[in-house]
Scaffold this motif. Sequence first.
Motif, PDB file in Angstrom:
ATOM      1  N   ARG A  66      77.096  23.488  -0.223  1.00  0.00           N
ATOM      2  CA  ARG A  66      76.943  23.212   1.281  1.00  0.00           C
ATOM      3  C   ARG A  66      78.027  23.186   1.917  1.00  0.00           C
ATOM      4  N   LEU A  67      78.181  23.237   3.472  1.00  0.00           N
ATOM      5  CA  LEU A  67      79.464  22.987   4.345  1.00  0.00           C
ATOM      6  C   LEU A  67      79.888  21.913   4.059  1.00  0.00           C
ATOM      7  N   SER A  68      81.262  21.764   4.182  1.00  0.00           N
ATOM      8  CA  SER A  68      81.911  20.470   3.966  1.00  0.00           C
ATOM      9  C   SER A  68      82.092  19.855   5.640  1.00  0.00           C
ATOM     10  N   ALA A  69      82.610  18.895   5.816  1.00  0.00           N
ATOM     11  CA  ALA A  69      82.831  18.319   7.080  1.00  0.00           C
ATOM     12  C   ALA A  69      83.813  19.349   7.653  1.00  0.00           C
ATOM     13  N   PRO A  70      83.745  19.577   9.301  1.00  0.00           N
ATOM     14  CA  PRO A  70      84.534  20.441   9.791  1.00  0.00           C
ATOM     15  C   PRO A  70      86.064  20.688   9.493  1.00  0.00           C
ATOM     16  N   GLU A  71      86.497  19.269   9.189  1.00  0.00           N
ATOM     17  CA  GLU A  71      87.996  19.180   8.872  1.00  0.00           C
ATOM     18  C   GLU A  71      88.314  19.211   7.687  1.00  0.00           C
ATOM     19  N   GLY A  72      87.107  19.406   6.693  1.00  0.00           N
ATOM     20  CA  GLY A  72      87.408  19.609   5.386  1.00  0.00           C
ATOM     21  C   GLY A  72      86.928  18.394   4.444  1.00  0.00           C
ATOM     22  N   ASP A  73      86.968  18.676   3.243  1.00  0.00           N
ATOM     23  CA  ASP A  73      86.377  17.647   2.154  1.00  0.00           C
ATOM     24  C   ASP A  73      87.462  16.557   2.346  1.00  0.00           C
ATOM     25  N   PRO A  74      86.877  15.182   2.447  1.00  0.00           N
ATOM     26  CA  PRO A  74      87.847  14.202   2.355  1.00  0.00           C
ATOM     27  C   PRO A  74      88.808  13.900   1.079  1.00  0.00           C
ATOM     28  N   GLU A  75      88.198  14.080  -0.062  1.00  0.00           N
ATOM     29  CA  GLU A  75      89.040  14.160  -1.549  1.00  0.00           C
ATOM     30  C   GLU A  75      90.068  15.162  -1.373  1.00  0.00           C
ATOM     31  N   LEU A  76      89.779  16.420  -0.576  1.00  0.00           N
ATOM     32  CA  LEU A  76      90.886  17.535  -0.777  1.00  0.00           C
ATOM     33  C   LEU A  76      91.945  17.005   0.283  1.00  0.00           C
ATOM     34  N   ARG A  77      91.429  16.685   1.419  1.00  0.00           N
ATOM     35  CA  ARG A  77      92.387  16.101   2.392  1.00  0.00           C
ATOM     36  C   ARG A  77      93.408  15.222   1.991  1.00  0.00           C
ATOM     37  N   HIS A  93      99.950  11.677  12.410  1.00  0.00           N
ATOM     38  CA  HIS A  93      99.361  12.983  11.966  1.00  0.00           C
ATOM     39  C   HIS A  93      98.079  12.964  10.958  1.00  0.00           C
ATOM     40  N   ASP A  94      97.213  14.016  11.487  1.00  0.00           N
ATOM     41  CA  ASP A  94      95.938  14.129  10.708  1.00  0.00           C
ATOM     42  C   ASP A  94      96.203  15.311   9.826  1.00  0.00           C
ATOM     43  N   LEU A  95      95.272  15.497   8.709  1.00  0.00           N
ATOM     44  CA  LEU A  95      95.197  16.593   7.939  1.00  0.00           C
ATOM     45  C   LEU A  95      93.812  17.348   8.072  1.00  0.00           C
ATOM     46  N   CYS A  96      93.891  18.511   8.431  1.00  0.00           N
ATOM     47  CA  CYS A  96      92.544  19.204   8.404  1.00  0.00           C
ATOM     48  C   CYS A  96      92.654  20.617   7.491  1.00  0.00           C
ATOM     49  N   ILE A  97      91.761  20.779   6.824  1.00  0.00           N
ATOM     50  CA  ILE A  97      91.383  21.985   5.918  1.00  0.00           C
ATOM     51  C   ILE A  97      91.058  23.249   6.738  1.00  0.00           C
ATOM     52  N   THR A  98      91.534  24.510   6.501  1.00  0.00           N
ATOM     53  CA  THR A  98      90.919  25.402   7.351  1.00  0.00           C
ATOM     54  C   THR A  98      90.862  26.596   6.244  1.00  0.00           C
ATOM     55  N   ALA A  99      90.384  27.614   7.143  1.00  0.00           N
ATOM     56  CA  ALA A  99      89.756  28.995   6.014  1.00  0.00           C
ATOM     57  C   ALA A  99      91.026  29.534   6.059  1.00  0.00           C
ATOM     58  N   GLY A 100      92.145  29.319   5.379  1.00  0.00           N
ATOM     59  CA  GLY A 100      93.223  30.078   5.417  1.00  0.00           C
ATOM     60  C   GLY A 100      94.159  29.961   6.425  1.00  0.00           C
ATOM     61  N   LEU A 266      84.951  28.966  14.800  1.00  0.00           N
ATOM     62  CA  LEU A 266      85.662  30.463  14.224  1.00  0.00           C
ATOM     63  C   LEU A 266      84.847  30.586  12.940  1.00  0.00           C
ATOM     64  N   MET A 267      84.798  29.331  12.103  1.00  0.00           N
ATOM     65  CA  MET A 267      84.585  29.352  10.675  1.00  0.00           C
ATOM     66  C   MET A 267      83.376  28.156  10.227  1.00  0.00           C
ATOM     67  N   SER A 268      82.915  27.571  11.261  1.00  0.00           N
ATOM     68  CA  SER A 268      82.419  26.352  10.907  1.00  0.00           C
ATOM     69  C   SER A 268      83.003  25.294   9.914  1.00  0.00           C
ATOM     70  N   SER A 269      83.503  25.705   8.749  1.00  0.00           N
ATOM     71  CA  SER A 269      84.298  24.904   8.011  1.00  0.00           C
ATOM     72  C   SER A 269      84.816  26.020   6.883  1.00  0.00           C
ATOM     73  N   ALA A 270      85.941  25.359   6.371  1.00  0.00           N
ATOM     74  CA  ALA A 270      86.484  26.231   5.142  1.00  0.00           C
ATOM     75  C   ALA A 270      85.451  26.324   3.894  1.00  0.00           C
ATOM     76  N   PRO A 271      85.608  27.553   3.290  1.00  0.00           N
ATOM     77  CA  PRO A 271      84.389  27.821   2.213  1.00  0.00           C
ATOM     78  C   PRO A 271      84.634  26.641   1.268  1.00  0.00           C
ATOM     79  N   SER A 272      83.488  26.026   0.941  1.00  0.00           N
ATOM     80  CA  SER A 272      83.245  25.011   0.004  1.00  0.00           C
ATOM     81  C   SER A 272      83.573  25.379  -1.520  1.00  0.00           C
ATOM     82  N   LEU A 273      83.535  26.357  -1.983  1.00  0.00           N
ATOM     83  CA  LEU A 273      83.899  26.621  -3.512  1.00  0.00           C
ATOM     84  C   LEU A 273      85.550  26.828  -3.365  1.00  0.00           C
TER      85      LEU A 273
END
Length: 379
Positions: A66-77, A93-100, A266-273
């Motif tokens: 499934r799609l993660s939260a727009p800012e990325g999976d909390p554990e990965l962040r 500062h906050d950290l966001c996960i992006t699609a590259g 642009l991407m909804s969220s970064a790819p879950s896999l």
Amino acid sequence: MKNGQTLEKPVVATAARQAFRRSPTLALVDEMEAARQRGQDVLSLSTPSFPRGLDVPMAPLANGMRLSAPEGDPELRTAARAGLFGRWVLPDHDLCITAGAKAAMFAILRVVGEPGARIIVMAPAWPSYDDIIQLAGHLPVPLWTRAEDGFRLDPADLTRLLAETGARAVMLANPGNPTGQIASAAELDGALAACVAAGALLVLDESFSEIIADHPAWAASVAGPHPNLVIINSFSKNHHLQGQRIAACLLHASLRDDFVAVHQALMSSAPSLGQAAALAALQAGALADYSASRAVAVDLITRAGWSCLPNQGTFYHFPRLPDPAQTLGQLRDVGLYGLSGDVFGAPYASHLRLCFGRPKAEMAEILKRVDAAGLLGKS
């Protein structure tokens, strides 16, 4: 023609389209493939040749496919903040996960100002910076640095260019691609001070943060906390996850909502896999060791008599060739294809990006072919 009527061609903004260039790296890949089709045995001097993959066990995210939260999976962040940005002290500062990393750059550039803003790029630079800036609706402005000065940033030069252009952001790769140089604390402090005074963002691209030769220089390469500082990092080079399109952006909380809104559109969220692979890579601590290949590259440069600064980070050297056209021709004759330095900025046409991001055996084969081309002296 349809129902007796002539269909008009769609209106295309050709001027805007002509501003974009095909990736020089991909163009080199196509040239090499064409040579292989002609029966030639060719290797790239300027792009990496990664092994099949680091030993990273896949661990699925809790939300699976499934799609993660727009800012990325909390554990990965959380893991990325410690694993990629551990030397930074940026409590606001906050950290966001992006699609590259490209998506992160596009998103931050879309929130810096109205379309048509000037964006300063520290050169020599990765060619995609200019294209991403233009895709975001802005205009790139180079700030040339010189090999004679160690490709160092002069904050006074940056201050003048910010005043002349009214630029809204400055993009700086650290370590530098293609130079392999690490910015000093004084350079970063000076650049940030110049940006703050001009009301511009300082956007640092740290996509090679885990491929470091000069560790003391890297540990010292930080600046103080400020809302105008943005840092982007990537799993592509650091963890050999190019196809997963996963990056991270550390930015001030005041910029977060607008940044996430652009990226989500642009991407909804970064790819879950891809996020799962990135988390597994951080947890495994799997990193490549390029020291043996770097040593072969240093030997090659020394024996060829090319002028080159020591590599501090990335898997690139940026040597100056005594006769670029002739040298590149001789290299092509032995099946070695390289990117001329002008790809990274017109003033650098006499340089070559030499990549040692490959197995030692392949680097040794490159050394052997350079020798066969008659370009090496004695060991």
